[in-house]
Scaffold this motif. Structure first.
Motif, PDB file in Angstrom:
ATOM      1  N   THR A  43       0.836  -1.200   0.000  1.00  9.99           N
ATOM      2  CA  THR A  43       0.000   0.000   0.000  1.00  9.99           C
ATOM      3  C   THR A  43       0.875   1.256   0.000  1.00  9.99           C
ATOM      4  O   THR A  43       2.095   1.187  -0.035  1.00  9.99           O
ATOM      5  CB  THR A  43      -0.920   0.002   1.231  1.00  9.99           C
ATOM      6  N   GLY A  44       0.214   2.400   0.062  1.00 10.34           N
ATOM      7  CA  GLY A  44       0.923   3.671   0.145  1.00 10.34           C
ATOM      8  C   GLY A  44       1.782   3.920  -1.079  1.00 10.34           C
ATOM      9  O   GLY A  44       1.357   3.708  -2.217  1.00 10.34           O
ATOM     10  N   LYS A  45       3.027   4.362  -0.859  1.00 12.41           N
ATOM     11  CA  LYS A  45       3.929   4.680  -1.960  1.00 12.41           C
ATOM     12  C   LYS A  45       4.350   3.446  -2.747  1.00 12.41           C
ATOM     13  O   LYS A  45       4.882   3.574  -3.840  1.00 12.41           O
ATOM     14  CB  LYS A  45       5.172   5.397  -1.437  1.00 12.41           C
ATOM     15  N   ARG A  46       4.103   2.264  -2.187  1.00 12.05           N
ATOM     16  CA  ARG A  46       4.480   1.030  -2.879  1.00 12.05           C
ATOM     17  C   ARG A  46       3.398   0.552  -3.843  1.00 12.05           C
ATOM     18  O   ARG A  46       3.570  -0.482  -4.487  1.00 12.05           O
ATOM     19  CB  ARG A  46       4.800  -0.078  -1.870  1.00 12.05           C
ATOM     20  N   HIS A  47       2.308   1.291  -3.947  1.00 13.46           N
ATOM     21  CA  HIS A  47       1.213   0.899  -4.836  1.00 13.46           C
ATOM     22  C   HIS A  47       0.882   2.062  -5.752  1.00 13.46           C
ATOM     23  O   HIS A  47       0.596   3.169  -5.306  1.00 13.46           O
ATOM     24  CB  HIS A  47      -0.019   0.500  -4.018  1.00 13.46           C
ATOM     25  N   ARG A  48       0.950   1.832  -7.068  1.00 16.56           N
ATOM     26  CA  ARG A  48       0.661   2.877  -8.054  1.00 16.56           C
ATOM     27  C   ARG A  48      -0.304   2.318  -9.105  1.00 16.56           C
ATOM     28  O   ARG A  48      -0.257   1.127  -9.422  1.00 16.56           O
ATOM     29  CB  ARG A  48       1.934   3.304  -8.791  1.00 16.56           C
ATOM     30  N   VAL A  49      -1.114   3.187  -9.660  1.00 17.98           N
ATOM     31  CA  VAL A  49      -1.958   2.825 -10.799  1.00 17.98           C
ATOM     32  C   VAL A  49      -1.663   3.807 -11.925  1.00 17.98           C
ATOM     33  O   VAL A  49      -1.827   5.022 -11.755  1.00 17.98           O
ATOM     34  CB  VAL A  49      -3.449   2.836 -10.441  1.00 17.98           C
ATOM     35  N   GLU A  61      -1.636  -1.734 -12.804  1.00 18.72           N
ATOM     36  CA  GLU A  61      -1.505  -1.712 -11.349  1.00 18.72           C
ATOM     37  C   GLU A  61      -0.091  -2.142 -10.981  1.00 18.72           C
ATOM     38  O   GLU A  61       0.331  -3.255 -11.318  1.00 18.72           O
ATOM     39  CB  GLU A  61      -2.533  -2.635 -10.705  1.00 18.72           C
ATOM     40  N   CYS A  62       0.621  -1.261 -10.308  1.00 23.63           N
ATOM     41  CA  CYS A  62       2.035  -1.500 -10.014  1.00 23.63           C
ATOM     42  C   CYS A  62       2.261  -1.693  -8.515  1.00 23.63           C
ATOM     43  O   CYS A  62       1.771  -0.901  -7.695  1.00 23.63           O
ATOM     44  CB  CYS A  62       2.888  -0.338 -10.512  1.00 23.63           C
ATOM     45  N   ALA A 112       3.980  -5.288 -12.340  1.00 21.63           N
ATOM     46  CA  ALA A 112       3.024  -4.437 -13.047  1.00 21.63           C
ATOM     47  C   ALA A 112       1.976  -5.307 -13.732  1.00 21.63           C
ATOM     48  O   ALA A 112       2.295  -6.085 -14.633  1.00 21.63           O
ATOM     49  CB  ALA A 112       3.750  -3.576 -14.073  1.00 21.63           C
ATOM     50  N   SER A 113       0.741  -5.183 -13.311  1.00 24.48           N
ATOM     51  CA  SER A 113      -0.366  -5.953 -13.870  1.00 24.48           C
ATOM     52  C   SER A 113      -1.087  -5.097 -14.905  1.00 24.48           C
ATOM     53  O   SER A 113      -1.638  -4.043 -14.578  1.00 24.48           O
ATOM     54  CB  SER A 113      -1.328  -6.371 -12.754  1.00 24.48           C
ATOM     55  N   ILE A 114      -1.071  -5.543 -16.162  1.00 23.34           N
ATOM     56  CA  ILE A 114      -1.605  -4.756 -17.268  1.00 23.34           C
ATOM     57  C   ILE A 114      -3.057  -5.139 -17.554  1.00 23.34           C
ATOM     58  O   ILE A 114      -3.356  -6.293 -17.868  1.00 23.34           O
ATOM     59  CB  ILE A 114      -0.766  -4.965 -18.538  1.00 23.34           C
ATOM     60  N   GLY A 115      -3.946  -4.178 -17.461  1.00 26.71           N
ATOM     61  CA  GLY A 115      -5.333  -4.389 -17.852  1.00 26.71           C
ATOM     62  C   GLY A 115      -5.524  -4.085 -19.324  1.00 26.71           C
ATOM     63  O   GLY A 115      -4.753  -3.326 -19.928  1.00 26.71           O
TER      64      GLY A 115
END
Length: 300
Positions: A43-49, A61-62, A112-115
């Motif tokens: 979460t936080g800075k470790r999670h980016r979209v 989703e990174c 990185a999960s690509i939609g």
């Protein structure tokens, strides 16, 4: 029953791997539970979209690895593992695609999960273009996430493996074609001709000409990077044929390509090997990412 009807019935069975899976529903539930767990843990800075287009499906989703003091919450120069989910281009989403994120970020990679948009809302060629745009976006944002844009490994499962393979071919512009530093292809379809005759095509709506044009096995790879082709031992025959065909057709153009069978695995539980630090796919991923297994173990 006519020979044509028999062939269609056979193809429908071959391209319905859920029929021979150990526990299809359990595997899909584990994809979702693993993704939920990753979202809760990272979460936080470790999670980016990241957005690579205007549609809600155009999201990446990174999940970033732990670090001490690095700007943006990620280790400088971290390799990036970009993953494309399966579902025959018509099902699932990034909500089912991040189960391996905890294991791979613990090893020091960005996950990185690509939609992408699903058929029949778009044609398959448009999805290929979306993946190219997503790759370009990941590369453009890599440094800001503490990643290395030269160390992006592209992986895919089932339909996602097909999409990943297309990115080395003339189906994609030059910039994204040279973005991936390696491919990990899991249980993919690379010769789409037979799919035209199957139930899968009811939503994908490919013509025979479309299928030929979008088949990676019929196209030369134009970027020489390591490629690993993997297929579950208990997957239907057509998945083994596709793996063997891609290996045969791409080997003359690539310096490092290999194919292997995942012992005892079916089409769906094969992905357990990617989320498990003792799994074959996890080891494959770290090799492509340039992360020694011993270092990954220390990192955990």
């Amino acid at each position: 029953m006519s020979s044509s009807s028999e062939r269609i019935a056979w193809l429908n069975e071959q391209y319905s791997p859920s029929r021979t899976a150990h526990d299809f529903n359990g595997s899909i539930q584990s994809y979702k539970a693993g993704t939920d767990a990753a979202r809760a843990a990272i979460t936080g800075k470790r999670h980016r979209v990241l957005a690579y287009g205007a549609l809600l499906s155009n999201r990446i989703e990174c999940f970033l690895p732990r670090t001490e003091g690095a700007p943006g919450g990620a280790r400088r120069g971290a390799p990036i593992f970009a993953f494309l989910h399966g579902g025959w281009w018509q099902d699932l989403s990034i909500d089912y695609a991040a189960a391996p994120a905890v294991a791979l970020t613990d090893a020091g990679a960005i996950y990185a999960s690509i939609g992408y948009t699903l058929t029949p809302a778009v044609q398959l060629r448009e999805i290929v273009a979306e993946v190219s745009a997503a790759l370009t976006t990941i590369a453009a944002n890599a440094t800001g996430m503490g990643g290395d844009p030269r160390r992006i490994v592209l992986a895919g499962h089932s339909a996602g493996a097909h999409l990943a393979a297309t990115q080395l071919t003339a189906l994609t512009p030059e910039a994204p074609r040279y973005t991936a530093a390696g491919l990990l292809l899991i249980g993919g379809a690379y010769d789409l001709g037979p799919i035209v005759e199957s139930y899968v095509n009811e939503k994908v709506r490919m013509s025979a000409a479309d299928a030929d044009a979008l088949s990676p096995a019929l196209l030369a790879p134009l970027h020489d990077v390591p490629v690993k082709i993997r297929v579950g031992e208990e997957e239907p025959e057509e998945f083994h044929r596709n793996a063997a065909l891609l290996l045969e057709c791409w080997s003359p153009s690539l310096s490092a390509i290999d194919s292997a069978t995942l012992s005892g695995r079916d089409h769906f539980d094969a992905l357990d090997e990617l989320a498990d630090p003792h799994g074959r796919l996890y080891a494959d991923a770290l090799e492509l990412l340039g992360i020694p297994l011993q270092r990954a173990a220390v990192g955990r």
